[in-house]
Design a protein around this motif. Structure first.
Motif, short mmCIF file in Angstrom:
data_model
loop_
_atom_site.label_atom_id
_atom_site.label_comp_id
_atom_site.label_asym_id
_atom_site.label_seq_id
_atom_site.Cartn_x
_atom_site.Cartn_y
_atom_site.Cartn_z
N GLY A 188 34.89 34.61 42.90
CA GLY A 188 33.89 35.41 43.59
C GLY A 188 33.41 36.59 42.75
N LYS A 189 34.34 37.23 42.07
CA LYS A 189 33.97 38.36 41.20
C LYS A 189 33.10 37.88 40.03
CE LYS A 189 36.50 41.75 43.09
NZ LYS A 189 35.88 42.90 43.78
N ILE A 190 33.46 36.73 39.48
CA ILE A 190 32.67 36.18 38.37
C ILE A 190 31.27 35.84 38.83
CG2 ILE A 190 32.45 34.22 36.80
CD1 ILE A 190 35.55 34.23 36.62
N ASP A 191 31.16 35.19 39.98
CA ASP A 191 29.83 34.87 40.53
C ASP A 191 29.02 36.14 40.78
OD1 ASP A 191 30.34 32.17 40.46
OD2 ASP A 191 30.90 32.02 42.59
N ALA A 192 29.70 37.18 41.29
CA ALA A 192 29.01 38.44 41.57
C ALA A 192 28.50 39.08 40.28
CB ALA A 192 29.94 39.40 42.30
N PHE A 216 33.75 45.17 37.63
CA PHE A 216 34.73 45.25 38.71
C PHE A 216 36.12 45.56 38.18
CE2 PHE A 216 31.52 42.19 40.29
CZ PHE A 216 31.12 42.87 41.44
N LYS A 217 36.88 46.25 38.99
CA LYS A 217 38.31 46.46 38.75
C LYS A 217 39.07 45.45 39.60
CE LYS A 217 41.89 50.05 39.34
NZ LYS A 217 42.11 51.47 39.74
N GLU A 259 47.62 40.70 41.61
CA GLU A 259 47.36 40.44 43.03
C GLU A 259 45.94 39.96 43.24
OE1 GLU A 259 49.77 40.47 45.29
OE2 GLU A 259 51.15 41.01 43.68
N TRP A 260 45.69 38.69 42.92
CA TRP A 260 44.38 38.09 43.14
C TRP A 260 44.55 36.59 43.40
CZ3 TRP A 260 43.53 34.32 39.42
CH2 TRP A 260 44.21 34.46 38.21
N THR A 261 43.57 36.02 44.05
CA THR A 261 43.56 34.58 44.29
C THR A 261 42.49 33.94 43.41
OG1 THR A 261 41.90 34.71 46.05
CG2 THR A 261 44.24 34.97 46.69
#
Length: 432
Positions: A392-396, A378-379, A384-386
């Motif tokens: 969520g990206k790590i889980d994905a 992922f990029k 700009e992230w929460t």
């Protein structure tokens, strides 16, 4: 055994190109040849640590190594506010100043490089940089030797009208983005380019077209980029002169994963923004704080800034250090968060590890876009992230079966070809 040849490597004075060349040099010596390094004094000692001979070439005004390291750290840290800008908006500041500095390195190198080449008298010269050093072409021409260009950054360093321009971070099919970036880049760098062409003329070399600071070698060009993520070009690269090395990962000592006080049986993350990007300590501290609330472990590379982290800021599921033997660590990690440097990009693919790329400059923008376009990770915007979005990206990454299958196929492809060995065989042939 073949006749022992001397293969010289002249990487850019940065850890990415330097360590990639180390991987090739290790394979060259396994074939019975001698690998030597031409290096700016600021990188002196790095190659010696891997057992290679070093020859100094000043690429800037001579200064003690500690002052040189400080200079580049201050250069990068002074641009931290620009890391929040888009690749297009970085052209007028970071990109412009980098090209000014890069052109200066070519001018400085011309003072020492001819003498060093005559002394070493290599059978092949390999240069990994984004700018031409006229002395290398001249040496090869006058001595009947080959010179090789190594492209350790993103593949689009070699231009094609149908692929994104280098440093742009544009999507593969976003032609409007391509055109806007190319146009602005050429406007900004034109005075720098005119100065470079004047330098080329003083060395007896022909001028380059606007925007071009280097050329493909007539002998061989080695791209570290992996074929599974390469671009579809209008003009395909001729295999007789262009070969993909599938990452060219160097050999490193084994790293023993430490025991964590919390979540020691949970997935392992590796977090690194590179040797220079680690100066963005506010960002790294924010990432560490976010990871504290996740059921994961994390090894975090904080570079030369370890003293800026208090014990209270390091949660029980995080371990920090100033340096890690990165290939060994990535091999054992479950996922990686990095800045998009080509070493990190290709090492993740080589070991089949998904990555979140949070780019800030140079080809990190291109690699971040590419890792998402090709389904290998992922990029994510650098700032700009929460916490929830990062989690969520790590889980994905950890749970996406299609991504894991794609990464496994890429791993098999890259490891089945072993770039360093392929490069060494090519160099041996060119050496005669």
């Amino acid at each position: 055994m073949p006749d022992k040849k001397v293969i010289a490597f002249f990487p850019e004075a940065a850890f990415g190109p330097a360590l990639n060349s180390v991987g090739i040099a290790q394979a060259v010596e396994k074939l019975g040849h001698k690998a030597v390094f031409l290096t700016d004094p600021g990188m002196g000692g790095l190659y010696k640590g891997y057992g290679f001979e070093e020859h100094m070439v000043n690429m800037s005004e001579p200064m003690p190594p500690e002052e040189m390291a400080k200079y580049w750290s201050e250069f990068i840290n002074g641009h931290i506010p620009n890391f929040r800008k888009s690749p297009y908006d970085q052209i007028d500041n970071y990109v412009k100043e980098c090209w000014e500095a890069i052109v200066d390195t070519a001018k400085w190198a011309e003072k020492d490089l001819p003498k060093v080449l005559d002394e070493v008298h290599p059978d092949v010269v390999c240069v990994d940089n984004v700018v031409l050093f006229p002395a290398i072409k001249r040496y090869a021409r006058e001595n009947g030797k080959a010179w090789v260009r190594i492209i350790s950054c993103s593949e689009n360093e070699l231009e094609d009208p149908d692929i994104p321009p280098h440093l742009s971070g544009c999507g593969e099919n976003d032609s409007a983005c391509h055109e806007a970036f190319r146009t602005r880049f050429n406007e900004v760098v034109e005075p720098i380019h005119d100065d470079f062409n004047a330098f080329l003329a003083s060395c007896g070399e022909e001028p380059y077209p606007l925007g071009q600071f280097f050329e493909a070698s007539p002998h061989m060009n080695l791209l570290l980029y992996p074929e599974p993520v390469k671009f579809k070009r209008r003009y395909p690269l001729d295999p007789a002169r262009f070969q993909y090395l599938e990452g060219c990962v160097r050999e490193e000592k084994h790293y023993e994963i430490p025991t964590f006080k919390a979540h020691n049986d949970k997935p392992l993350l590796y977090v690194s923004y590179g040797s220079l990007g680690s100066g963005d300590t506010d960002l790294l501290k924010r990432v560490i704080k976010a990871i504290a609330g996740m059921e994961v472990r994390a090894l975090v590379n904080v570079g030369d800034y370890e003293s800026e982290y208090s014990a209270a800021e390091i949660p029980d599921n995080v371990y920090i250090a100033s340096w890690f033997p990165q290939p060994s660590v990535i091999k054992q990690a479950d996922a990686v968060i990095h800045h998009g440097g080509n070493n990190s990009f290709t090492e993740c693919l080589y070991f089949g590890k998904p990555a979140i790329i949070m780019p800030y400059v140079w080809d990190g923008h291109d690699n971040a876009t590419r890792v998402q376009e090709t389904g290998h990770g992922f990029k994510l915007d650098r700032y700009e992230w929460t916490d929830a979005e990062l989690a969520g990206k790590i889980d994905a990454m950890l749970g996406d079966e299609a991504m894991q299958a794609r990464l496994a196929a890429t791993l098999r492809h890259m490891q089945g070809r072993h770039g360093p060995t392929k490069a060494a065989d090519i160099l041996q042939t060119l050496a005669g």
